[in-house]
Design a protein around this motif. Sequence first.
Motif, PDB file in Angstrom:
ATOM      1  N   GLU A  57       0.837  -1.206   0.000  1.00 23.64           N
ATOM      2  CA  GLU A  57       0.000   0.000   0.000  1.00 23.64           C
ATOM      3  C   GLU A  57       0.864   1.246   0.000  1.00 23.64           C
ATOM      4  N   LEU A  58       0.494   2.218  -0.857  1.00 24.45           N
ATOM      5  CA  LEU A  58       1.117   3.528  -0.870  1.00 24.45           C
ATOM      6  C   LEU A  58       0.119   4.529  -0.303  1.00 24.45           C
ATOM      7  N   ARG A  59       0.539   5.260   0.748  1.00 23.63           N
ATOM      8  CA  ARG A  59      -0.344   6.233   1.391  1.00 23.63           C
ATOM      9  C   ARG A  59       0.025   7.646   0.916  1.00 23.63           C
ATOM     10  N   CYS A  60      -0.969   8.331   0.356  1.00 25.67           N
ATOM     11  CA  CYS A  60      -0.755   9.674  -0.188  1.00 25.67           C
ATOM     12  C   CYS A  60      -1.424  10.699   0.720  1.00 25.67           C
ATOM     13  N   GLY A  61      -0.632  11.555   1.351  1.00 30.75           N
ATOM     14  CA  GLY A  61      -1.187  12.605   2.208  1.00 30.75           C
ATOM     15  C   GLY A  61      -1.900  13.643   1.362  1.00 30.75           C
ATOM     16  N   ALA A  62      -3.169  13.915   1.677  1.00 35.14           N
ATOM     17  CA  ALA A  62      -4.022  14.728   0.808  1.00 35.14           C
ATOM     18  C   ALA A  62      -4.632  15.908   1.559  1.00 35.14           C
ATOM     19  N   ALA A  63      -4.143  17.110   1.260  1.00 32.11           N
ATOM     20  CA  ALA A  63      -4.781  18.355   1.696  1.00 32.11           C
ATOM     21  C   ALA A  63      -5.271  19.054   0.437  1.00 32.11           C
ATOM     22  N   LEU A  64      -6.451  19.637   0.479  1.00 30.66           N
ATOM     23  CA  LEU A  64      -7.075  20.186  -0.717  1.00 30.66           C
ATOM     24  C   LEU A  64      -6.233  21.317  -1.316  1.00 30.66           C
ATOM     25  N   ALA A  65      -6.025  21.225  -2.645  1.00 28.00           N
ATOM     26  CA  ALA A  65      -5.262  22.236  -3.376  1.00 28.00           C
ATOM     27  C   ALA A  65      -5.669  22.190  -4.843  1.00 28.00           C
ATOM     28  N   PRO A  66      -6.921  22.610  -5.156  1.00 30.65           N
ATOM     29  CA  PRO A  66      -7.381  22.575  -6.554  1.00 30.65           C
ATOM     30  C   PRO A  66      -6.476  23.437  -7.449  1.00 30.65           C
ATOM     31  N   PRO A  67      -6.137  22.993  -8.656  1.00 29.75           N
ATOM     32  CA  PRO A  67      -6.600  21.769  -9.324  1.00 29.75           C
ATOM     33  C   PRO A  67      -5.656  20.592  -9.148  1.00 29.75           C
ATOM     34  N   PHE A  68      -4.751  20.663  -8.159  1.00 30.68           N
ATOM     35  CA  PHE A  68      -3.770  19.610  -7.968  1.00 30.68           C
ATOM     36  C   PHE A  68      -4.304  18.462  -7.121  1.00 30.68           C
ATOM     37  N   VAL A  70      -8.012  17.436  -5.512  1.00 34.82           N
ATOM     38  CA  VAL A  70      -9.443  17.758  -5.463  1.00 34.82           C
ATOM     39  C   VAL A  70     -10.174  16.560  -4.867  1.00 34.82           C
ATOM     40  N   ARG A  71     -11.104  16.831  -3.961  1.00 37.00           N
ATOM     41  CA  ARG A  71     -11.874  15.764  -3.326  1.00 37.00           C
ATOM     42  C   ARG A  71     -13.361  15.980  -3.587  1.00 37.00           C
ATOM     43  N   ASP A  72     -14.003  14.952  -4.119  1.00 37.55           N
ATOM     44  CA  ASP A  72     -15.441  15.017  -4.373  1.00 37.55           C
ATOM     45  C   ASP A  72     -16.170  14.996  -3.031  1.00 37.55           C
ATOM     46  N   PRO A  73     -16.919  16.029  -2.690  1.00 36.51           N
ATOM     47  CA  PRO A  73     -17.574  16.073  -1.377  1.00 36.51           C
ATOM     48  C   PRO A  73     -18.635  14.998  -1.191  1.00 36.51           C
ATOM     49  N   LYS A  74     -19.171  14.469  -2.292  1.00 35.57           N
ATOM     50  CA  LYS A  74     -20.206  13.441  -2.184  1.00 35.57           C
ATOM     51  C   LYS A  74     -19.610  12.039  -2.049  1.00 35.57           C
ATOM     52  N   THR A  75     -18.604  11.741  -2.849  1.00 36.75           N
ATOM     53  CA  THR A  75     -18.050  10.379  -2.864  1.00 36.75           C
ATOM     54  C   THR A  75     -16.751  10.233  -2.079  1.00 36.75           C
ATOM     55  N   GLY A  76     -16.073  11.367  -1.837  1.00 37.46           N
ATOM     56  CA  GLY A  76     -14.775  11.303  -1.173  1.00 37.46           C
ATOM     57  C   GLY A  76     -13.643  10.913  -2.106  1.00 37.46           C
ATOM     58  N   ALA A  77     -13.935  10.715  -3.394  1.00 42.13           N
ATOM     59  CA  ALA A  77     -12.919  10.308  -4.357  1.00 42.13           C
ATOM     60  C   ALA A  77     -11.987  11.476  -4.668  1.00 42.13           C
ATOM     61  N   TYR A  78     -10.691  11.154  -4.829  1.00 44.90           N
ATOM     62  CA  TYR A  78      -9.697  12.179  -5.112  1.00 44.90           C
ATOM     63  C   TYR A  78      -9.363  12.218  -6.597  1.00 44.90           C
ATOM     64  N   SER A  79      -9.188  13.436  -7.104  1.00 47.34           N
ATOM     65  CA  SER A  79      -8.759  13.655  -8.480  1.00 47.34           C
ATOM     66  C   SER A  79      -7.818  14.846  -8.484  1.00 47.34           C
ATOM     67  N   GLY A  80      -7.425  15.300  -9.672  1.00 47.52           N
ATOM     68  CA  GLY A  80      -6.458  16.385  -9.772  1.00 47.52           C
ATOM     69  C   GLY A  80      -5.101  15.861 -10.175  1.00 47.52           C
ATOM     70  N   ALA A  81      -4.232  16.750 -10.617  1.00 52.98           N
ATOM     71  CA  ALA A  81      -2.954  16.347 -11.186  1.00 52.98           C
ATOM     72  C   ALA A  81      -2.106  15.515 -10.224  1.00 52.98           C
ATOM     73  N   PHE A  82      -1.962  15.948  -8.969  1.00 55.39           N
ATOM     74  CA  PHE A  82      -1.122  15.203  -8.028  1.00 55.39           C
ATOM     75  C   PHE A  82      -1.802  13.911  -7.576  1.00 55.39           C
ATOM     76  N   LYS A  97      -1.657  -1.068  -3.873  1.00 56.95           N
ATOM     77  CA  LYS A  97      -2.876  -0.273  -3.717  1.00 56.95           C
ATOM     78  C   LYS A  97      -2.498   1.138  -3.278  1.00 56.95           C
ATOM     79  N   VAL A  98      -3.355   2.086  -3.604  1.00 55.29           N
ATOM     80  CA  VAL A  98      -3.113   3.485  -3.223  1.00 55.29           C
ATOM     81  C   VAL A  98      -4.240   3.936  -2.300  1.00 55.29           C
ATOM     82  N   ARG A  99      -3.855   4.535  -1.173  1.00 55.51           N
ATOM     83  CA  ARG A  99      -4.842   5.056  -0.225  1.00 55.51           C
ATOM     84  C   ARG A  99      -4.554   6.529   0.032  1.00 55.51           C
ATOM     85  N   PHE A 100      -5.575   7.360  -0.126  1.00 55.62           N
ATOM     86  CA  PHE A 100      -5.441   8.790   0.153  1.00 55.62           C
ATOM     87  C   PHE A 100      -5.825   9.052   1.608  1.00 55.62           C
ATOM     88  N   VAL A 101      -4.949   9.736   2.319  1.00 52.13           N
ATOM     89  CA  VAL A 101      -5.160  10.029   3.736  1.00 52.13           C
ATOM     90  C   VAL A 101      -5.499  11.504   3.881  1.00 52.13           C
TER      91      VAL A 101
END
Length: 292
Positions: A57-68, A70-82, A97-101
């Motif tokens: 598992e690779l854990r990716c630390g995720a703080a919001l920084a659009p457009p790099f 981005v977190r969908d407020p409904k699904t919690g899914a992460y997108s964006g360049a990073f 596996k990849v997990r966003f924290v």
Amino acid sequence: MNTIRTTGARQIPVSKALRTMLKLILLGACVATGINSAISPASAQEPAFASIRKAGELRCGAALAPPFVVRDPKTGAYSGAFSDLCRKFGEDVLKVKVRFVDTTWDDMVAGLQTDKWDLAMSINRTPAREQVINFSTAVLRNDTDFVYSRSDPKLPAQIRSVADIDKPGVVIAVVQGTTDDRAITPAIRQAQILRLPDADSTRLAVISHRADLLADQSEPNLIFQAAHPDWAAIFRPDPPFNLQDVAFGLNKSYTPADLNLLNQFIEQQTKSGFVQTRVDAAVKQAAQSVRQ
């Protein structure tokens, strides 16, 4: 006097000085053997990415920084360049596996140091941070730009220099205490700097004509402009005010081999156009969200 045997029957006398020399040679060989053992590959530090492969598992630390990031407020899914890069690196390179924290920018560096995540996404490279964490090669570079209305009577339709905006009566909104605030303060002598508590307040100030320009990072300004294509324009100072590398952060335990693996991946994805494609897609998606 002692003797030393050879392969034949003849015996050769051995002096005290020679015996001392033989002892020193033997001692040197033992010391060398110990040093070689200490630096042998078997006892060297294992690359961090090898440990991550074992963990699966690779854990990716995720703080919001659009457009790099981005977190969908409904699904919690992460997108964006990073987010897309972190996912692709984990799945395609490390085969895990990849997990966003979820985290905040206040905790991003501390989380790396305490092993709460393996990579920090979309973090600006600064001298202070370089003292405590490692950085990948730059994924892209960011600067402080200005968004303004093309119809603002105080400004030319196409701004060409800082002198065009640094005039009495012109108001520039910026988030108080940010790098953007620190970047524009020495350069703006005549215009008023309107310092506000958050990005939403600065954008509202421009929309409501309380401010004439918004000073913010390049990519968030692209989103703001894309959300208001009928009137918004961007002025990019030359030379730049606040040019910074935006990269992945890693804790200090990562080896040169780890950094080389990640850097090669980033360079490949940059050359292939993957990074720019994901930035463009995230800007378009974020702009649509703002308009809705």
